[in-house]
Design a protein around this motif. Structure first.
Motif, PDB file in Angstrom:
ATOM      1  N   TRP A 257      24.803  17.763 -31.339  1.00 58.83           N
ATOM      2  CA  TRP A 257      23.560  17.774 -32.111  1.00 58.83           C
ATOM      3  C   TRP A 257      22.342  18.066 -31.243  1.00 58.83           C
ATOM      4  CZ3 TRP A 257      23.712  17.627 -37.346  1.00 58.83           C
ATOM      5  CH2 TRP A 257      24.895  17.204 -37.937  1.00 58.83           C
ATOM      6  N   GLU A 258      22.327  17.522 -30.059  1.00 63.21           N
ATOM      7  CA  GLU A 258      21.183  17.712 -29.167  1.00 63.21           C
ATOM      8  C   GLU A 258      21.580  18.600 -27.983  1.00 63.21           C
ATOM      9  OE1 GLU A 258      18.225  16.758 -29.792  1.00 63.21           O
ATOM     10  OE2 GLU A 258      18.555  15.333 -31.426  1.00 63.21           O
ATOM     11  N   THR A 259      20.658  19.463 -27.574  1.00 62.88           N
ATOM     12  CA  THR A 259      20.903  20.302 -26.403  1.00 62.88           C
ATOM     13  C   THR A 259      21.088  19.419 -25.172  1.00 62.88           C
ATOM     14  OG1 THR A 259      19.585  22.089 -27.340  1.00 62.88           O
ATOM     15  CG2 THR A 259      19.948  22.130 -24.963  1.00 62.88           C
ATOM     16  N   GLU A 260      22.128  19.694 -24.411  1.00 56.94           N
ATOM     17  CA  GLU A 260      22.392  18.870 -23.229  1.00 56.94           C
ATOM     18  C   GLU A 260      23.152  19.661 -22.176  1.00 56.94           C
ATOM     19  OE1 GLU A 260      25.483  15.772 -23.807  1.00 56.94           O
ATOM     20  OE2 GLU A 260      25.477  16.412 -25.908  1.00 56.94           O
ATOM     21  N   ARG A 261      23.043  19.161 -20.961  1.00 49.28           N
ATOM     22  CA  ARG A 261      23.819  19.718 -19.853  1.00 49.28           C
ATOM     23  C   ARG A 261      25.060  18.861 -19.631  1.00 49.28           C
ATOM     24  NH1 ARG A 261      22.417  23.653 -16.668  1.00 49.28           N
ATOM     25  NH2 ARG A 261      20.348  24.604 -16.841  1.00 49.28           N
ATOM     26  N   GLY A 262      26.165  19.521 -19.385  1.00 44.20           N
ATOM     27  CA  GLY A 262      27.407  18.796 -19.142  1.00 44.20           C
ATOM     28  C   GLY A 262      27.890  17.995 -20.330  1.00 44.20           C
ATOM     29  N   PRO A 263      27.896  18.568 -21.554  1.00 46.67           N
ATOM     30  CA  PRO A 263      28.350  17.791 -22.715  1.00 46.67           C
ATOM     31  C   PRO A 263      29.831  17.455 -22.615  1.00 46.67           C
ATOM     32  CG  PRO A 263      28.149  20.092 -23.306  1.00 46.67           C
ATOM     33  CD  PRO A 263      27.577  19.970 -21.921  1.00 46.67           C
ATOM     34  N   THR A 293      31.517  26.371 -20.879  1.00 47.00           N
ATOM     35  CA  THR A 293      30.734  27.156 -19.920  1.00 47.00           C
ATOM     36  C   THR A 293      31.447  27.374 -18.599  1.00 47.00           C
ATOM     37  OG1 THR A 293      29.629  25.242 -18.911  1.00 47.00           O
ATOM     38  CG2 THR A 293      28.654  26.129 -20.937  1.00 47.00           C
ATOM     39  N   HIS A 294      32.638  26.764 -18.441  1.00 47.65           N
ATOM     40  CA  HIS A 294      33.382  26.835 -17.181  1.00 47.65           C
ATOM     41  C   HIS A 294      32.569  26.236 -16.031  1.00 47.65           C
ATOM     42  CE1 HIS A 294      36.290  30.242 -18.623  1.00 47.65           C
ATOM     43  NE2 HIS A 294      36.267  29.192 -19.433  1.00 47.65           N
ATOM     44  N   SER A 295      31.770  25.252 -16.372  1.00 49.59           N
ATOM     45  CA  SER A 295      30.961  24.541 -15.378  1.00 49.59           C
ATOM     46  C   SER A 295      30.787  23.102 -15.851  1.00 49.59           C
ATOM     47  CB  SER A 295      29.594  25.214 -15.232  1.00 49.59           C
ATOM     48  OG  SER A 295      28.717  24.398 -14.464  1.00 49.59           O
ATOM     49  N   LEU A 296      30.715  22.160 -14.906  1.00 49.06           N
ATOM     50  CA  LEU A 296      30.560  20.754 -15.278  1.00 49.06           C
ATOM     51  C   LEU A 296      29.153  20.406 -15.749  1.00 49.06           C
ATOM     52  CD1 LEU A 296      32.642  18.945 -12.500  1.00 49.06           C
ATOM     53  CD2 LEU A 296      33.228  19.200 -14.914  1.00 49.06           C
ATOM     54  N   ASP A 297      28.158  21.235 -15.412  1.00 46.76           N
ATOM     55  CA  ASP A 297      26.787  20.928 -15.822  1.00 46.76           C
ATOM     56  C   ASP A 297      26.154  22.072 -16.612  1.00 46.76           C
ATOM     57  OD1 ASP A 297      26.566  22.741 -13.788  1.00 46.76           O
ATOM     58  OD2 ASP A 297      24.876  21.734 -12.796  1.00 46.76           O
ATOM     59  N   GLY A 298      26.995  22.835 -17.322  1.00 45.65           N
ATOM     60  CA  GLY A 298      26.479  23.934 -18.133  1.00 45.65           C
ATOM     61  C   GLY A 298      25.684  23.432 -19.324  1.00 45.65           C
ATOM     62  N   GLU A 299      24.687  24.189 -19.736  1.00 41.77           N
ATOM     63  CA  GLU A 299      23.856  23.792 -20.872  1.00 41.77           C
ATOM     64  C   GLU A 299      24.413  24.378 -22.168  1.00 41.77           C
ATOM     65  OE1 GLU A 299      19.306  23.562 -20.955  1.00 41.77           O
ATOM     66  OE2 GLU A 299      19.700  25.383 -22.123  1.00 41.77           O
ATOM     67  N   VAL A 300      24.509  23.534 -23.178  1.00 44.37           N
ATOM     68  CA  VAL A 300      24.964  23.945 -24.503  1.00 44.37           C
ATOM     69  C   VAL A 300      23.910  23.512 -25.508  1.00 44.37           C
ATOM     70  CG1 VAL A 300      26.754  23.752 -26.266  1.00 44.37           C
ATOM     71  CG2 VAL A 300      27.389  23.710 -23.841  1.00 44.37           C
ATOM     72  N   LYS A 301      23.423  24.466 -26.294  1.00 47.20           N
ATOM     73  CA  LYS A 301      22.405  24.145 -27.288  1.00 47.20           C
ATOM     74  C   LYS A 301      22.984  23.295 -28.408  1.00 47.20           C
ATOM     75  CE  LYS A 301      19.443  28.189 -26.577  1.00 47.20           C
ATOM     76  NZ  LYS A 301      18.808  29.374 -27.201  1.00 47.20           N
ATOM     77  N   GLY A 302      22.181  22.321 -28.851  1.00 49.48           N
ATOM     78  CA  GLY A 302      22.607  21.458 -29.931  1.00 49.48           C
ATOM     79  C   GLY A 302      22.210  22.002 -31.295  1.00 49.48           C
ATOM     80  N   ILE A 303      22.772  21.434 -32.333  1.00 51.35           N
ATOM     81  CA  ILE A 303      22.513  21.891 -33.700  1.00 51.35           C
ATOM     82  C   ILE A 303      21.037  21.761 -34.053  1.00 51.35           C
ATOM     83  CG2 ILE A 303      23.051  21.443 -36.133  1.00 51.35           C
ATOM     84  CD1 ILE A 303      25.791  20.330 -35.005  1.00 51.35           C
ATOM     85  N   ASN A 304      20.381  20.698 -33.581  1.00 52.35           N
ATOM     86  CA  ASN A 304      18.973  20.485 -33.916  1.00 52.35           C
ATOM     87  C   ASN A 304      18.062  21.574 -33.359  1.00 52.35           C
ATOM     88  OD1 ASN A 304      19.594  18.124 -35.288  1.00 52.35           O
ATOM     89  ND2 ASN A 304      19.377  16.850 -33.457  1.00 52.35           N
TER      90      ASN A 304
END
Length: 448
Positions: A257-263, A293-304
């Motif tokens: 739901w929320e954009t976060e790094r390393g989800p 993202t093939h990374s432990l701290d990749g950023e993934v945008k959240g739904i919000n």
């Protein structure tokens, strides 16, 4: 009742029923070619026995695929006229290419494949099988091109609200097409693999231990064992492409739901659209980021991040987990099955498990299709045409009445299809001298 929602349900029901059959014929054509080539090379009648049974399955499935596909064309004109009005300059030619280059090829040589063995030279019969297999794949190619373009449109311009093609190569080879095509072709192969293994196992359990049944069973298991890891690799590549071009779909698939790094990877949850949170969430930290993202701290945008421009979360979230869950089950069963066949041969336990997996490919394909299509909402063509804008002025009661008729007809046809498969499977294999070379000539074949 909302007529747009009813129209969406009706089209979803139509395409859900239709896709069951091309999912089989696309790959089954190539499996038939494999069986025929093995017979041509070895002269072993068992391969031809398997071919003769599964070519009947192909013909039955092809017929239902054609019938169910026609009604979708009608719905473009009745329930969704805005689609062709706005993007018909792209969609129309692509659909025409599919008919002209693929369907006619399949239909022209299907009769030779079905009835030509022993009546035409053997090479011509093999060639007909090759052309039918190629036609089914070409048909899939054009349909996937159109569907992919609706997700990631390129090569166009808009003049007076209407889409016009400016670069057909960009349209055909749009950013998501190669990934969707590979994913669909592999899904078809897996569907056929488990259908062959399951139906052949059912025949084996009923006492038909003929070499043709055994060959088909082993072919299905080995094909599934080979394709499922490739499908997982292709699915990962497709996911990376989707994250780039449709991040809102990925957010819904993963329940982020929320954009976060390393989800983390959400194994299970009940998404709540009202509170925009997940209830009863079970999550593995950082694994979601590693996969996406093939990374432990990749950023993934959240739904919000997308306001109201995102798909409904719960259907996409659960459909994705059903698809992945069935895929993992396919991996375990096919690899265990291949090991069992190598070490112990066919066993009753293996046969029963394979029977239970007969239509697992259908389940995975439908779940994946729902992820793809529901995940595109609220767009019909991303960034160009919203779903509501394409709907026609049809009354809700009219749509509801036709929807009920569609569902009743589809249920009856699906039941008839499955019962026909069972009827074909009950018929014992009757080995007889095989005709070679056409023109009525025969040649005795060595026994198994």
């Amino acid at each position: 009742m909302d007529p747009i929602l009813l129209a969406r349900i009706q089209f979803a029901a139509n395409i859900s029923f239709h896709i069951l059959f091309p999912t089989i014929t696309i790959a089954l054509g190539w499996v038939l070619l494999f069986l025929k080539l093995r017979f041509d090379k070895t002269g072993d009648a068992a391969w031809m026995d398997a071919y003769k049974f599964w070519v009947k399955v192909f013909a039955l499935t092809f017929a239902l695929g054609v019938v169910s596909g026609v009604t979708m064309s009608f719905q473009f004109g009745t329930n969704w006229p805005g689609f062709m009005e706005r993007v018909g300059n792209v969609a129309g030619p692509l659909l025409a290419y599919e008919v002209l280059t693929a369907f006619f090829l399949e239909a022209s040589f299907l009769a030779v494949m079905l009835f030509g063995y022993g009546r035409v030279p053997n090479r011509i019969h093999t060639l007909a099988t090759l052309l039918v297999a190629g036609g089914t794949s070409m048909s899939a190619f054009w349909i996937i091109v159109l569907n992919s373009w609706m997700h990631t449109p390129t090569g166009y311009e808009i003049r007076e609200g209407v889409v016009h093609a400016t670069d057909w190569m960009a349209i055909i080879f749009n950013p998501s097409m190669p990934y969707r095509l590979a994913h669909m072709m592999l899904a078809s192969g897996l569907t056929v693999a488990f259908l062959m293994a399951g139906l052949s196992s059912w025949r084996w359990l009923r006492g038909d231990h003929s070499p043709g049944v055994v060959r088909a069973l082993k072919t299905g298991v080995v094909l599934g064992a080979i394709l499922i890891p490739i499908q997982m690799f292709a699915g990962d590549a497709h996911g990376l492409n989707t994250l780039k071009h449709q991040p809102q779909k990925i957010a819904a698939m993963e329940g982020i739901w929320e954009t976060e790094r390393g989800p983390g990877l959400v194994l299970f949850a009940i998404p709540d659209a009202a509170t925009r949170t997940n209830n009863y969430e079970i999550k593995i930290p950082y694994l979601g980021s590693l996969i996406l993202t093939h990374s432990l701290d990749g950023e993934v945008k959240g739904i919000n991040e997308f306001g109201n421009d995102h798909p409904p979360v719960a259907p996409v979230f659960f459909a994705f987990r059903i698809m992945v869950g069935v895929g993992v089950l396919m991996l375990l069963v096919s690899w265990w099955g291949a090991w069992t066949l190598r070490k112990r041969g066919i066993t009753p336990t293996l046969a029963r498990v394979l029977v239970g997996m007969t239509f697992s490919g259908w389940v995975a394909t439908l779940a994946g299709w729902y992820v793809t299509e529901i995940g595109r909402q609220p767009w019909l063509v991303t960034g160009i045409l919203r779903t509501g804008e394409a709907a026609g002025p049809v009354a809700a009661t009219t749509i509801l009445g036709s929807l009920i008729m569609y569902l009743a007809l589809y249920a009856a046809l699906l039941l008839a299809y499955i019962l026909t498969l069972m009827h074909l499977a009950r018929r014992p294999t009757a080995p007889e001298p095989e005709k070679l070379g056409g023109q009525g000539s025969t040649k005795p074949l060595p026994a198994e």
